[in-house]
Design a protein around this motif. Structure first.
Motif, PDB file in Angstrom:
ATOM      1  N   LEU A  26       0.824  -1.209   0.000  1.00 41.16           N
ATOM      2  CA  LEU A  26       0.000   0.000   0.000  1.00 41.16           C
ATOM      3  C   LEU A  26       0.858   1.259   0.000  1.00 41.16           C
ATOM      4  O   LEU A  26       0.538   2.239  -0.680  1.00 41.16           O
ATOM      5  N   THR A  27       1.953   1.220   0.750  1.00 38.84           N
ATOM      6  CA  THR A  27       2.860   2.379   0.783  1.00 38.84           C
ATOM      7  C   THR A  27       3.492   2.612  -0.579  1.00 38.84           C
ATOM      8  O   THR A  27       3.518   3.730  -1.087  1.00 38.84           O
ATOM      9  N   ILE A  28       3.995   1.537  -1.178  1.00 31.38           N
ATOM     10  CA  ILE A  28       4.614   1.665  -2.503  1.00 31.38           C
ATOM     11  C   ILE A  28       3.575   2.077  -3.529  1.00 31.38           C
ATOM     12  O   ILE A  28       3.814   2.956  -4.359  1.00 31.38           O
ATOM     13  N   GLY A  29       2.384   1.470  -3.476  1.00 28.31           N
ATOM     14  CA  GLY A  29       1.317   1.813  -4.413  1.00 28.31           C
ATOM     15  C   GLY A  29       0.882   3.252  -4.319  1.00 28.31           C
ATOM     16  O   GLY A  29       0.551   3.876  -5.333  1.00 28.31           O
ATOM     17  N   ALA A  30       0.919   3.818  -3.128  1.00 29.86           N
ATOM     18  CA  ALA A  30       0.497   5.210  -2.938  1.00 29.86           C
ATOM     19  C   ALA A  30       1.526   6.201  -3.449  1.00 29.86           C
ATOM     20  O   ALA A  30       1.206   7.341  -3.704  1.00 29.86           O
ATOM     21  N   THR A  31       2.765   5.740  -3.580  1.00 35.56           N
ATOM     22  CA  THR A  31       3.819   6.668  -3.999  1.00 35.56           C
ATOM     23  C   THR A  31       4.273   6.466  -5.431  1.00 35.56           C
ATOM     24  O   THR A  31       5.088   7.228  -5.924  1.00 35.56           O
ATOM     25  N   GLN A  32       3.745   5.445  -6.104  1.00 35.53           N
ATOM     26  CA  GLN A  32       4.173   5.149  -7.472  1.00 35.53           C
ATOM     27  C   GLN A  32       3.011   5.274  -8.430  1.00 35.53           C
ATOM     28  O   GLN A  32       2.019   4.581  -8.274  1.00 35.53           O
ATOM     29  N   PRO A  33       3.125   6.121  -9.424  1.00 35.93           N
ATOM     30  CA  PRO A  33       2.013   6.293 -10.365  1.00 35.93           C
ATOM     31  C   PRO A  33       1.744   5.037 -11.199  1.00 35.93           C
ATOM     32  O   PRO A  33       0.655   4.872 -11.710  1.00 35.93           O
ATOM     33  N   PHE A  34       2.712   4.164 -11.331  1.00 34.75           N
ATOM     34  CA  PHE A  34       2.538   2.961 -12.164  1.00 34.75           C
ATOM     35  C   PHE A  34       2.095   1.759 -11.360  1.00 34.75           C
ATOM     36  O   PHE A  34       1.859   0.703 -11.918  1.00 34.75           O
ATOM     37  N   ALA A  35       1.990   1.872 -10.054  1.00 31.79           N
ATOM     38  CA  ALA A  35       1.615   0.708  -9.238  1.00 31.79           C
ATOM     39  C   ALA A  35       0.127   0.531  -9.163  1.00 31.79           C
ATOM     40  O   ALA A  35      -0.652   1.389  -9.428  1.00 31.79           O
TER      41      ALA A  35
END
Length: 179
Positions: free
Chosen positions: A170-179
Motif C-alpha cells: 500500500l505504501t509503494i502503491g500510494a507513492t508510485q504512479p505505475f503501481a
C-alpha cells in the motif's frame, strides 16, 4: 542463591542478501541497504518460487498469463463472466495482450465469448465447464505448492508477514504512479 542459566540463542542464519549487504557496507559504508534486505529478498523469493508454480500451470496446459485470466473469471463467481475491459484492468495488461490470451483460451475450449444483453458491441468472456474445472484444479494445486513453501513459518509468522507486506504494498502503491 542459584543462578539461572540463560540459553544462548544461535545467531540468525545468513543468506546471500546478508553477504551482499556486508560487501556493500565495506565498499560504501554510507549507503543504507535496508531496502535490499527486504526488496532484494522479495525478488529472490519471487524468482525462486515462480518455476514450480509455472510448472503447475503447464501441467494444466496454461501459461501464467492464461492462468491469471481463468483465475480472475473463476473468483468473480457465477456465471464466471467478465467484460474484457474488467479483465484487462484487473490484470493490469493492455487490451491487446488480453486479446491474445483470450484467443488461446477460447481455442483450448476454456472460455467463450457471449453476446451481452442490450449491447451487441460487447462480448463478455465466460468460463466453460472445462474452464471452471481447469481453473479450480490449477488454483488448488498452486495454493498447495505455495502453502508448502511457507511451511517454515508458523501461522502467526505468516499472518504477520502478510500484514507487513500488505502495508508495504500500500505504501509503494500510494507513492508510485505505475503501481
Amino acid at each position: 542463591m542459584s543462578r539461572q542459566k540463560t540459553a544462548r540463542q544461535a545467531p540468525p542464519a545468513q543468506d546471500g542478501t546478508d553477504e551482499r549487504r556486508a560487501q556493500w557496507q565495506a565498499e560504501l559504508p554510507d549507503v543504507d541497504t535496508r531496502g535490499m534486505a527486504i526488496l532484494g529478498r522479495a525478488r529472490w523469493i519471487t524468482l525462486t518460487a515462480r518455476p514450480p508454480i509455472e510448472a503447475v500451470f503447464k501441467r494444466h496446459g496454461l501459461d501464467s498469463g492464461e492462468a491469471d485470466v481463468l483465475f480472475s473469471l473463476l473468483r468473480s463467481g457465477p456465471p464466471y463472466r467478465l467484460r474484457p475491459t474488467e479483465l484487462f484492468r484487473a490484470l493490469m495488461i493492455s487490451s491487446g495482450g488480453l486479446t491474445d490470451r483470450l484467443n488461446r483460451l477460447e481455442k483450448a475450449g476454456l472460455i467463450r465469448r457471449v453476446a451481452a444483453e442490450g449491447d451487441g458491441r460487447s462480448l463478455p468472456v465466460e468460463l466453460t465447464e472445462q474452464g471452471i474445472r481447469c481453473a479450480g484444479d490449477a488454483f488448488r494445486e498452486d495454493m498447495a505448492i505455495e502453502a508448502a513453501m511457507l511451511a517454515g513459518l508458523t501461522e502467526d509468522e505468516q499472518s504477520q508477514l502478510a500484514s507487513l507486506l500488505r502495508k508495504l504494498a500500500l505504501t509503494i502503491g500510494a507513492t508510485q504512479p505505475f503501481a
